[in-house]
Design a protein around this motif. Structure first.
Motif, PDB file in Angstrom:
ATOM      1  N   ILE A   1      -2.788   4.011 -14.528  1.00 34.42           N
ATOM      2  CA  ILE A   1      -2.467   4.838 -15.698  1.00 34.42           C
ATOM      3  C   ILE A   1      -3.722   5.589 -16.140  1.00 34.42           C
ATOM      4  O   ILE A   1      -4.773   4.987 -16.339  1.00 34.42           O
TER       5      ILE A   1
ATOM      6  N   SER B   1       1.258   8.421 -15.400  1.00 34.60           N
ATOM      7  CA  SER B   1       1.204   7.507 -14.266  1.00 34.60           C
ATOM      8  C   SER B   1       2.055   8.073 -13.155  1.00 34.60           C
ATOM      9  O   SER B   1       3.151   8.587 -13.393  1.00 34.60           O
TER      10      SER B   1
ATOM     11  N   SER C   1       6.454   0.672 -14.734  1.00 28.49           N
ATOM     12  CA  SER C   1       5.641   0.523 -13.518  1.00 28.49           C
ATOM     13  C   SER C   1       6.489   0.154 -12.301  1.00 28.49           C
ATOM     14  O   SER C   1       6.224   0.612 -11.183  1.00 28.49           O
TER      15      SER C   1
END
Length: 352
Positions: free
Chosen positions: A208, A156, A175
């Motif tokens: 992702i 990611s 994240s």
């Protein structure tokens, strides 16, 4: 099974600030490696690793730092998997380049091969693997995933850096640090509903992706990741001419299977080895060949209470014929439904 997590930031300051976040995200995959858990940082790179040890238990700790005599800390390896030909590879590197090894493990052969052969080192590896190597001298991260994608590797990328992980849940935990959206990928969802799996490089989250099987990658801190496919399988159909040629092919297949099963069973002597046994021809053949290599092999079968949906009886006959200890676990409908949320959590993305 081990679990790796790696974060490459644009600056050393960003990496230092993110180390605690990496340690927290690493806990999401602690089930992958109960033996050791550790984080490591250098310059713009932060590593996390959960280790399940089965080769060189005392010395092959990770992340593994290695280098030639003139720069002994040049490389740091984050490695999940097993290299079946590592003994042969170590011998080859020692003979051709005079390579010195500090452990008896397979991970050291990966980083040593990269030092001497560069990106072509992945073509020398026979096994299942996902790894990252930080080169502190050239300031570059190189990594790869095995040809058939046995070992998972998600990634990611966002304003906060680029992260790689054995499991997607760790990247979701990161994240906020990465600055990546957790939005559902509707195209991937469509593919799942049609195919009953999510094809590479997609995942069910837009932020992702997955490193594709048979692919290596290279990235410098603050740069874009570059992917290279190194595995190009070719299957050329050829007619079989007569019974003699057919028999020779049967023997060749048997030899290849025996060699493959034998290589898969490399481990320290005190590590217990088991095999799943359904009673079908595939698992029975593998278990029989494994028994040749390890007389103490244990076979495991999962059964169900519903009539017509359990293969326990057939598997028991196969286990008896092979001559292995047989362990059966019957799962009730209530147990299955109780475990379902946990199964979904472990899978990351649904299958079937």
């Amino acid at each position: 099974m081990c679990g790796l997590l790696g974060l490459i930031c644009a600056t050393e300051t960003d990496a230092a600030a993110a180390r605690d976040a990496v340690a927290a995200a690493l806990r999401c995959q602690r089930h992958r490696g109960p033996d050791e858990t550790d984080t490591w940082a250098d310059a713009e790179v932060v590593y996390g690793f959960n280790r399940l040890g089965f080769i060189d238990l005392e010395h092959s700790h990770q992340p593994l730092v290695w280098g030639p005599p003139e720069a002994p800390t040049r490389y740091t390896l984050n490695f999940n998997g097993e290299i079946y030909n590592y003994l042969e590879l170590r011998a080859e590197l020692a003979e051709k380049f005079g390579t010195k090894f500090n452990t008896d493990g397979d991970g050291e052969s990966v980083v040593a091969a990269y030092h001497h052969l560069g990106a072509d080192a992945v073509t020398k590896l026979r096994g299942m693997f996902a790894f990252m190597i930080w080169d502190a001298q050239d300031k570059v991260v190189f990594g790869a995933r095995d040809p058939f994608g046995i070992k998972p590797l998600f990634y990611s990328s966002g304003p906060g850096g680029l992260a790689f992980s054995s499991e997607k849940k760790s990247l979701l935990e990161l994240s906020g640090t990465l600055g990546v959206s957790e939005e559902l990928d509707r195209t991937a969802l469509q593919h799942y509903l049609v195919l009953q799996y999510v094809p590479e490089p997609e995942s069910l989250h837009t932020g992702i992706r997955r490193v594709e099987s048979g692919t290596s990658f290279r990235v410098v801190p603050g740069g874009q990741v570059e992917f290279t496919r190194y595995f190009h399988p070719q299957f050329t159909a050829k007619p079989v001419d007569g019974e003699a040629e057919a028999e020779a092919l049967y023997e060749r297949i048997a030899d290849v299977m025996r060699d493959s099963v034998s290589k898969h069973m490399i481990s320290d002597p005190d590590v217990t080895v088991g095999a799943f046994l359904s009673g079908g021809i595939d698992s029975t053949a593998i278990a029989a060949l494994a028994k040749e290599r390890n007389p103490s092999l244990i076979a495991f079968t999962t059964g169900f209470e519903r009539e017509g949906y359990s293969e326990v009886d057939v598997a028991a006959e196969s286990a008896a014929a092979i001559g292995v200890k047989h362990v059966v676990r019957t799962v009730s409908a209530d147990e299955m439904m109780e475990a379902l949320p946990l199964i979904v959590w472990y899978l990351d993305d649904p299958v079937a």
